[in-house]
Enzyme design. Structure first.
Site, PDB file in Angstrom:
ATOM      1  N   HIS A 111       1.027  -1.224  -0.049  1.00 31.35           N
ATOM      2  CA  HIS A 111       0.009   0.036  -0.144  1.00 31.35           C
ATOM      3  C   HIS A 111       0.857   1.371   0.029  1.00 31.35           C
ATOM      4  CE1 HIS A 111      -3.195   2.888   1.088  1.00 31.35           C
ATOM      5  NE2 HIS A 111      -3.961   1.701   0.653  1.00 31.35           N
ATOM      6  N   ASP A 167      -8.044  -4.856  -0.498  1.00 29.71           N
ATOM      7  CA  ASP A 167      -8.559  -5.868  -1.515  1.00 29.71           C
ATOM      8  C   ASP A 167      -8.307  -7.241  -1.334  1.00 29.71           C
ATOM      9  OD1 ASP A 167      -7.633  -2.943  -3.588  1.00 29.71           O
ATOM     10  OD2 ASP A 167      -9.657  -3.508  -3.029  1.00 29.71           O
TER      11      ASP A 167
END
Ligand code: SDX
Length: 428
Positions: free
Chosen positions: A307, A364
């Protein structure tokens, strides 16, 4: 006297104001840098650059903190409804019962889409990706409501467009799904709740009664809340920059949908499931795929891992992972992909490459497992992400306009050819 930073360039010292945020984050205000020094900054991917001052979402990537308007997502995901959180993100405060009732009633009033929009579906190829359809449908809404294109629109007109978008996105998303499976469109049933109505339009059939499962509705409520905003991510920044040219809200949200579609962003939830299925089909050799993810010469990346901001756990992934077990258990579903995901997470988190780079599962990594368990096809996963992110995008767009932020127009460092004269064709 505000805090100042000093910058020395060619023997001259310049002072830069320091901006301090609510949580004591620090920023150098470089808005006058070029005028005073002739220099600009360069920051590919804006990894160190703030684009705005915002009061919507606070996140701390090192400590895994995420709050909407100051409220921790853990509490909102557990105790609030998605429309309640949408109201909070849009208005800045949790609604009273009367405010929530009025908001829900307004949304109910706008769930239908213009009948002519059904004709769009006749033109798309059978295998059209839902995000390609949805992005164009949302932009096309500006043509059905041309008053939304007026940059001098009233606050009431902006409010009406916001309610139309929040009300109609689930209807359009369900139509995209029904079109893909060649089933008849289901018209909204407004006596149902927002999420139950979406489920009815997605899974209901005109030939039989449909009773939305409370377990699934609760799971979707949690997932939509966890996706509702995430400060200046790629798609929110896209919505802001498109809106900064005074493009209408439908066009700005359509641009956000297109940015979200990318597999490095919201498209990752689809890519995660496709990756897990590929690993399972390939015999489940996790070490082989972890090595490929680490190999600089191999384009394979561990989808759902890493991320830009969270260099520790993504708090949303933690909540979704727990929800996975609960929901699959309540629905009595055994999903081998979940087992592969958990093993992959364990192997990766013990591997120096991932630890050193702060690569953890992101929002996700597990969400697709829940979407699949409740019957949503893989190609619709990013549409689900968009359903959750819509209030966040709208709030970012509105804050940018309310703050009077200027049109977004970054500078560059030119590295091309120096000046040269035209060469006639016959001499090339
Ligand atoms: C979302 O920004 C947001 O807030 C987004 C989001 C939101 O709510 O809006 O949180 C939603 O988009 C989540 C992210 C979904 N994307 C994926 O899961 C795709 C896989 N992840 C990566 O592509 C990547 O981690 C990004 C794009 C998410 C972040 O990339 P960065 O911040 O630009 O980091 P990077 O590419 O510079 O990577 C740093 C290092 C590199 O190695 P080195 O050059 O240092 O040796 O980590 C490596 C990368 O190669 N790396 C990975 C990896 N992610 C980063 N290596 C293997 N697998 C990965 N997934």
């Amino acid at each position: 006297m505000s805090e100042m930073a000093k910058l020395e360039l060619n023997g001259e010292v310049f002072e830069l104001p320091v901006i301090t945020g609510t949580e004591n984050e620090k920023a150098l205000d470089i808005s006058k840098l070029r005028a005073s020094t002739g220099y600009i900054t360069l920051d590919r991917g804006f990894k160190n650059t703030g684009s705005c001052q915002s009061a919507i979402t606070f996140l701390n990537g090192e400590e895994g903190i995420l709050r909407y308007r100051g409220y921790p997502i853990e509490q909102l995901a557990e105790k609030a409804s998605f429309l309640e959180v949408s109201y909070l993100i849009l208005k800045g405060e949790l609604p009273t019962q009367a405010q929530l009732d009025s908001f829900e009633e307004d949304i109910d009033h706008h769930t239908l889409v213009h009948e002519d929009m059904k004709r769009f579906f006749e033109a798309y190829p059978a295998k059209a990706h839902p995000m390609g359809i949805l992005a164009s449908m949302i932009c096309s809404m500006s043509t059905f409501y041309p008053e939304s294109q007026d940059p001098n629109r009233s606050p009431e007109a902006v409010d009406l467009t916001i309610k139309r978008l929040i009300a109609k996105l689930p209807t359009l998303a369900a139509m995209v799904y029904k079109n893909a499976v060649r089933h008849p469109f289901m018209y909204p049933k407004n006596e149902l709740g927002y999420i139950e109505n979406f489920m009815y339009m997605m899974f209901g059939m005109p030939t039989e009664d449909y009773e939305p499962s409370p377990v699934i509705a609760n799971a979707l409520n949690k997932l939509l809340i966890l996706h509702a905003d995430h400060e200046q991510n790629c798609s929110a920044s896209t919505v802001r920059i498109v809106g900064s040219s005074q493009a209408n809200l439908y066009a700005s949200i359509s641009a956000g949908l297109s940015a979200l579609w990318g597999p490095l962003h919201g498209g990752a939830n689809q890519a995660v499931i496709e990756m897990l299925e590929m690993i399972e089909k390939d015999g489940g050799d996790l070490d082989k795929w972890i090595d490929k993810a680490k190999d600089k010469n191999d384009p394979f990346r561990l989808m759902g891992f890493g991320h830009r901001v969270y260099k520790n756990f993504d708090p949303r992934a933690t909540i979704i992972k727990e929800a996975c077990d609960d929901i699959l258990g309540e629905l009595g579903i055994e999903d081998p992909t979940l087992d592969i995901a958990k093993k992959l997470e364990k192997v990766a988190l013990e591997d120096e490459y991932f630890i050193k780079r702060g690569l953890y599962p992101n929002v996700d990594f597990y969400s697709g497992i829940i979407y699949r368990a409740i019957g949503i096809p893989t190609e619709m996963f990013t549409v689900m992400f968009a359903l959750g992110r819509l209030p966040g995008w709208i709030a970012q767009w509105k804050e940018m306009l309310d703050n009077g932020d200027p049109i977004g127009r970054p500078r560059q460092v030119y590295v091309g050819e120096s000046a040269r004269d035209f060469i006639p064709l016959e001499k090339r």
